[in-house]
Structures are given as structure tokens and as C-alpha cells.
Design an enzyme around this catalytic site. Sequence first.
Site, PDB file in Angstrom:
ATOM      1  N   HIS A  20       6.258  -2.214   0.764  1.00 31.50           N
ATOM      2  CA  HIS A  20       7.193  -1.446   1.596  1.00 31.50           C
ATOM      3  C   HIS A  20       7.486  -2.331   2.795  1.00 31.50           C
ATOM      4  CE1 HIS A  20       9.003   2.334   3.235  1.00 31.50           C
ATOM      5  NE2 HIS A  20       8.948   1.569   4.301  1.00 31.50           N
ATOM      6  N   HIS A  74      12.525  -1.303  -2.946  1.00 33.18           N
ATOM      7  CA  HIS A  74      13.688  -0.580  -2.399  1.00 33.18           C
ATOM      8  C   HIS A  74      14.385  -1.336  -1.264  1.00 33.18           C
ATOM      9  CE1 HIS A  74      10.487   0.581   0.311  1.00 33.18           C
ATOM     10  NE2 HIS A  74      10.021   1.529  -0.456  1.00 33.18           N
ATOM     11  N   LYS A 105      -0.090  -1.519  -3.867  1.00 32.71           N
ATOM     12  CA  LYS A 105       1.022  -1.219  -2.972  1.00 32.71           C
ATOM     13  C   LYS A 105       0.621  -1.409  -1.522  1.00 32.71           C
ATOM     14  CE  LYS A 105       4.947   0.508  -1.510  1.00 32.71           C
ATOM     15  NZ  LYS A 105       5.852   1.578  -1.884  1.00 32.71           N
ATOM     16  N   ARG A 129       4.197  12.790  -7.027  1.00 31.97           N
ATOM     17  CA  ARG A 129       3.401  13.828  -6.350  1.00 31.97           C
ATOM     18  C   ARG A 129       2.267  14.296  -7.267  1.00 31.97           C
ATOM     19  NH1 ARG A 129       5.960  11.549  -2.301  1.00 31.97           N
ATOM     20  NH2 ARG A 129       7.931  12.481  -1.718  1.00 31.97           N
ATOM     21  N   ALA A 158      11.219  11.938   4.938  1.00 29.42           N
ATOM     22  CA  ALA A 158      12.001  10.867   4.302  1.00 29.42           C
ATOM     23  C   ALA A 158      11.819  10.941   2.800  1.00 29.42           C
ATOM     24  CB  ALA A 158      11.526   9.515   4.815  1.00 29.42           C
ATOM     25  N   ASP A 214      12.657   5.015  -6.601  1.00 24.57           N
ATOM     26  CA  ASP A 214      12.031   5.567  -5.394  1.00 24.57           C
ATOM     27  C   ASP A 214      12.308   7.064  -5.283  1.00 24.57           C
ATOM     28  OD1 ASP A 214      10.431   5.561  -3.167  1.00 24.57           O
ATOM     29  OD2 ASP A 214      11.975   4.849  -1.792  1.00 24.57           O
ATOM     30  N   HIS A 228       7.806   8.275  -7.155  1.00 23.24           N
ATOM     31  CA  HIS A 228       6.843   9.209  -6.552  1.00 23.24           C
ATOM     32  C   HIS A 228       6.809  10.468  -7.404  1.00 23.24           C
ATOM     33  CE1 HIS A 228       6.502   6.899  -2.794  1.00 23.24           C
ATOM     34  NE2 HIS A 228       7.748   6.570  -3.051  1.00 23.24           N
ATOM     35  N   HIS A 251       9.558   2.179  -9.723  1.00 25.10           N
ATOM     36  CA  HIS A 251       9.102   2.705  -8.415  1.00 25.10           C
ATOM     37  C   HIS A 251       9.381   4.201  -8.382  1.00 25.10           C
ATOM     38  CE1 HIS A 251       8.556   2.123  -3.889  1.00 25.10           C
ATOM     39  NE2 HIS A 251       8.662   3.423  -4.077  1.00 25.10           N
TER      40      HIS A 251
HETATM   41  O1  DOR Z   1      11.902   7.834   1.717  1.00 28.21           O
HETATM   42  C1  DOR Z   1      10.761   7.592   1.333  1.00 28.21           C
HETATM   43  N1  DOR Z   1       9.994   8.554   0.786  1.00 28.21           N
HETATM   44  N2  DOR Z   1      10.273   6.364   1.484  1.00 28.21           N
HETATM   45  C2  DOR Z   1       8.993   6.069   1.224  1.00 28.21           C
HETATM   46  O2  DOR Z   1       8.613   4.943   1.413  1.00 28.21           O
HETATM   47  C3  DOR Z   1       8.056   7.132   0.798  1.00 28.21           C
HETATM   48  C4  DOR Z   1       8.760   8.237   0.153  1.00 28.21           C
HETATM   49  C5  DOR Z   1       7.928   9.480  -0.048  1.00 28.21           C
HETATM   50  O3  DOR Z   1       6.783   9.368  -0.493  1.00 28.21           O
HETATM   51  O4  DOR Z   1       8.422  10.578   0.222  1.00 28.21           O
HETATM   52 ZN    ZN Z   2       8.666   4.796  -2.495  1.00 30.92          ZN
END
Ligand code: DOR
Ligand code: ZN
Length: 347
Positions: free
Chosen positions: A140, A178, A103, A21, A267, A251, A19, A17
Site C-alpha cells: 500500500h 492499486h 502485505k 471481510r 475508505a 481492491d 477484501h 487484490h
Molecule cells: O479504500 C480502501 N479500503 N483502501 C484500502 O487500502 C483498504 C480498504 C478497506 O479495507 O476498506
Molecule cells: Zn486494498
Amino acid sequence: MADSSASITIRRPDDWHLHLRDGAVMQGVLPFTARQFARAIVMPNLSPPIVRVVDALAYRGRIVAALPEGVELTPLMTAYLTDHSDADELAAGFADGVFTAAKLYPAHATTGSAHGVTDIRAIYPVLERMQAIGMPLLVHGEVTQPDIDIFDREAVFIERILRPLLSDLPGLKLVFEHITTAEAVAFVDGAGANVAATITPQHLHINRNAMLVGGIRPHAYCLPVAKREKHRLALRKAATSGSDRYFLGTDSAPHAVSAKESACGCAGIFNAPFALESYAAVFEEEGALDRLEGFASEHGPRFYGLPLNPGTITLERSDHDVPAVIDANGTPIVPFHAGETLRWRLR
Ligand code: DOR
Ligand code: ZN
């Protein structure tokens, strides 16, 4: 696993999992993940999100092109489910090996979820097809109703969404992503072998005090938000239990310092730089270093039906200080454990 007091060698792990970008930031953060992991499940919550096969192919191409010379990472792409997702498109992408999973973001649950699903029943035809073809659903797990306290949103999601979903589609392959609560652990433990969960480093290290005691600390804020101590302890027990239903998913979610340190901070915790070192600390504290390999390198591939990685990585016992800020190709980002000393270091 080879284990001496000074080092541990395990099969090369994967991040289930992540990210990444896009663009310059992606180029800046990619090497941190590639240094540790062979494969990564890449989250599709870009703007606009990765919905179609062509989007995923193009994004995968950009990821591979952004890897520095000689650095390898296999991106496993995911489709972002919307109210209008097309079962044929998903199934074709899965059959062609473009989509590894899909997802589910409940609409407005978190960063980049504005196009998410407003009512799970709207996508039942898609989920039925995913069950039929064995395509994993990554979830999620938070409800979004304003009357539900943010600390209860995962537990309520289990009762309102997950239990009914699995009762309607008992063969659906599902990863509860997560997880942050004892309720989620109990749910996964009580479900069939088609249900698994990922656990992040931060939810094993911190409880909600880290965010709120002595001042508000935006770099400890992610979603689902860290809960109270008893939940952290339940997660540590689950992760280090040896159960093959739990596996590594960082995550890692990079945001610029300015986007975190704001009146409405984003977040996400950027844990990619020292993710394995962070997990190793937890497994050592729990007296379970011998179970790190299962969690990091074996349970995930087995659940996804993918081969285990060839090759190994070695962690050495060596104190090192985590920098206060990391420059991700021009964007300053505060890493998880900033300013702390970690005791394990990847060789
Ligand atoms: O804290 C998080 N950030 N939770 C998520 O589900 C998405 C992620 C983000 O893409 O920044
Ligand atoms: Zn995530």
C-alpha cells in the site's frame, strides 16, 4: 481471445487484490467474486489482522466454508506485516503454500492499518528473507506524515520509500497495489521485471471530481484516493498498454452504507459485483478489448509464478442497470457504478 462485436471470450481471470471481510458480510460478498474469478489474493486487514500461519489457515477455512454449494474460488492468502513480523514464520507459511505473499500497510495509512509497519527499516530482515525466497511483497504505497497532502502521498511514497527499498533489495518481488498516479506508472515502467502493479476499476473510471463535485460523494472515496484527470489517463494507458507489469486487482472493499454515509466515512469501494464489466468498458473505450485477457487473466499468474486458469468466461454486449444498493447477506452496500448502465454483461 475470441472477439465478435456481440461477445468476448477470455481465459478465466483472477482478482489479485480483494477484501473479503469475515462472517456474514463475507458470505454475502463472496459469490460476486466467485462468479467472475478463479482465484483471489485476499487482503489480511481484518481486526485482528492475519499475521500468523494459523490465522491464515483458519481464515482460508472460513472462506472456503462460506462458498455456496457448487461455487468455486481459490483464496490466496496474505500475511499482514507488522513491526514484529517474524521472517521464519513468513518463510514457513510461504513454503507450505499458505501465504502467497505478504502485505505492507504503512501504519495508519488506511482502513485496518493500525497494526501496520511504522518504519520500513524495522522489517528489513523480513524483506531480505522475502527477497531470498521469492515471496512477493504487496505494497500500500502511501506515506502517512501529516504534513504531506493526501493527493501527494503516493508520489512521495515512491521517492521516500520505494526507490530506496528497491535500491537496497533490487531482487525483491514487489506489487505496487492499486496505483493512482502517473508517477506510479513511470516508476513501474522504469523498474525491473520484479516490479508490477495492480489497477482498480474505479481508478480507471473516476477522477477526484467524482468525489467532490456537486456534493460530497462518499461512495467514490477509497484509498489511495482518486487523483486528477491526467493521472486517470496515465492509468488507462498503462492498463491497456499490453505491458505484463500491470494486472487486475479490484481492491473491492465493502463497507455498510451507514459506515460510508457518515461524518467520518470509511475508505473503500465495493466493485466486486460488476468488476469485469467495469474493466471491459474501459478497455473498449480505449480500443483495447484485445488486451483485456492479458490484463485480467495472464499477467498476474505469470508474475506470481502460478499456472494460467483453465476454462473461459464470456462477456456479452447487453445493457444492464447497476442497482442502487446490494444486500450482502443482511448488510446493505452501495456498489461501484450504482445507478449507471453497463454495456457488457458476464454470461
Ligand atoms: O479504500 C480502501 N479500503 N483502501 C484500502 O487500502 C483498504 C480498504 C478497506 O479495507 O476498506
Ligand atoms: Zn486494498
